[in-house]
Motif scaffolding. Structure first.
Motif, short mmCIF file in Angstrom:
data_model
loop_
_atom_site.label_atom_id
_atom_site.label_comp_id
_atom_site.label_asym_id
_atom_site.label_seq_id
_atom_site.Cartn_x
_atom_site.Cartn_y
_atom_site.Cartn_z
N VAL A 160 0.85 -1.19 0.00
CA VAL A 160 0.00 0.00 0.00
C VAL A 160 0.89 1.24 0.00
O VAL A 160 2.05 1.21 0.42
CB VAL A 160 -0.97 0.05 1.21
N TYR A 161 0.29 2.32 -0.48
CA TYR A 161 0.95 3.62 -0.46
C TYR A 161 0.38 4.38 0.72
O TYR A 161 -0.84 4.55 0.83
CB TYR A 161 0.67 4.35 -1.78
N PHE A 162 1.25 4.80 1.64
CA PHE A 162 0.83 5.48 2.86
C PHE A 162 1.91 6.47 3.25
O PHE A 162 3.09 6.12 3.32
CB PHE A 162 0.62 4.43 3.97
N ASP A 163 1.52 7.71 3.49
CA ASP A 163 2.44 8.76 3.91
C ASP A 163 3.65 8.88 2.98
O ASP A 163 4.79 8.93 3.42
CB ASP A 163 2.88 8.55 5.36
N ARG A 164 3.34 8.87 1.67
CA ARG A 164 4.33 9.08 0.61
C ARG A 164 5.37 7.97 0.48
O ARG A 164 6.45 8.16 -0.07
CB ARG A 164 5.03 10.42 0.77
N ARG A 165 5.06 6.77 1.01
CA ARG A 165 5.97 5.64 0.89
C ARG A 165 5.17 4.36 0.64
O ARG A 165 3.99 4.29 0.95
CB ARG A 165 6.81 5.47 2.17
N PHE A 166 5.85 3.36 0.10
CA PHE A 166 5.26 2.06 -0.13
C PHE A 166 5.51 1.18 1.08
O PHE A 166 6.63 1.14 1.61
CB PHE A 166 5.85 1.42 -1.40
N HIS A 167 4.46 0.48 1.54
CA HIS A 167 4.57 -0.37 2.74
C HIS A 167 3.96 -1.73 2.45
O HIS A 167 2.86 -1.80 1.89
CB HIS A 167 3.79 0.26 3.90
N PRO A 168 4.63 -2.81 2.88
CA PRO A 168 4.03 -4.14 2.73
C PRO A 168 2.89 -4.30 3.73
O PRO A 168 2.91 -3.73 4.81
CB PRO A 168 5.17 -5.10 3.03
N VAL A 169 1.90 -5.08 3.33
CA VAL A 169 0.81 -5.41 4.23
C VAL A 169 1.20 -6.72 4.92
O VAL A 169 1.52 -7.70 4.24
CB VAL A 169 -0.52 -5.57 3.48
#
Length: 172
Positions: A160-169
């Motif tokens: 997911v894209y969150f707070d201008r960065r890509f993060h794994p779920v």
């Protein structure tokens, strides 16, 4: 006396617009890479605005910031492919979100569909689509597209894209 504005002048964000950007900065969104083949070669961009619209007819929607450059070339193509990606593609998504970054290199794993569009075989799903409607909204364009083909790939860990960065779920 008429005052002319320079056409390259960017719109000035309103306080509500800034608030909207801040609100969505903390609203996680799935990540997709959208690609098309044009007369001058492949084009692509990263989008976090892809959503399902209908099943019958199969339709999706997304928005692009401008109808120029890569987005304009993509919108002018007859068809395009929306790749729903996983965490392993986060660096690739960053490349497609960065102007001037390398794209469509052999090391990135790109192939092509029989219909000619660039295809990432390791994407969890690739939705070959064509635009049904485009709606200009300020400096953005909303695209409603008919899904022509769904090509499934291996399932990885979603990103997911969150707070201008890509993060794994995390795994469930």
């Amino acid at each position: 006396m008429t005052t002319l504005q320079h056409p390259a002048t960017a719109p000035v964000p309103t306080p509500v617009g800034e608030g909207l950007k801040a609100a969505f900065r903390t609203h996680p969104a799935g990540v997709a890479i959208i690609t098309a083949m044009t007369d001058t070669g492949p084009v692509g961009l990263t989008a976090s605005s892809v959503a399902s619209v209908a099943v019958d007819p199969a339709a999706i929607m997304f928005s692009v910031t401008r109808a120029t450059g890569t987005a304009g070339a993509l919108l002018a193509a007859d068809t395009f492919v929306v790749h729903l990606i996983d965490d392993e593609h986060a660096d690739l998504a960053q490349s497609f979100a960065t102007s001037g970054a390398e794209r469509f290199t052999p090391e990135q794993g790109w192939g092509a569909l029989a219909t000619g569009e660039p295809h990432l075989p390791t994407a969890r799903a690739a939705l070959r689509s064509r635009a049904l409607h485009t709606v200009p909204v300020g400096s953005s364009t909303v695209v409603i597209a008919e899904v022509l083909d769904v090509i499934t790939g291996p399932l990885g860990r979603p990103v997911v894209y969150f707070d201008r960065r890509f993060h794994p779920v995390p795994a469930a």
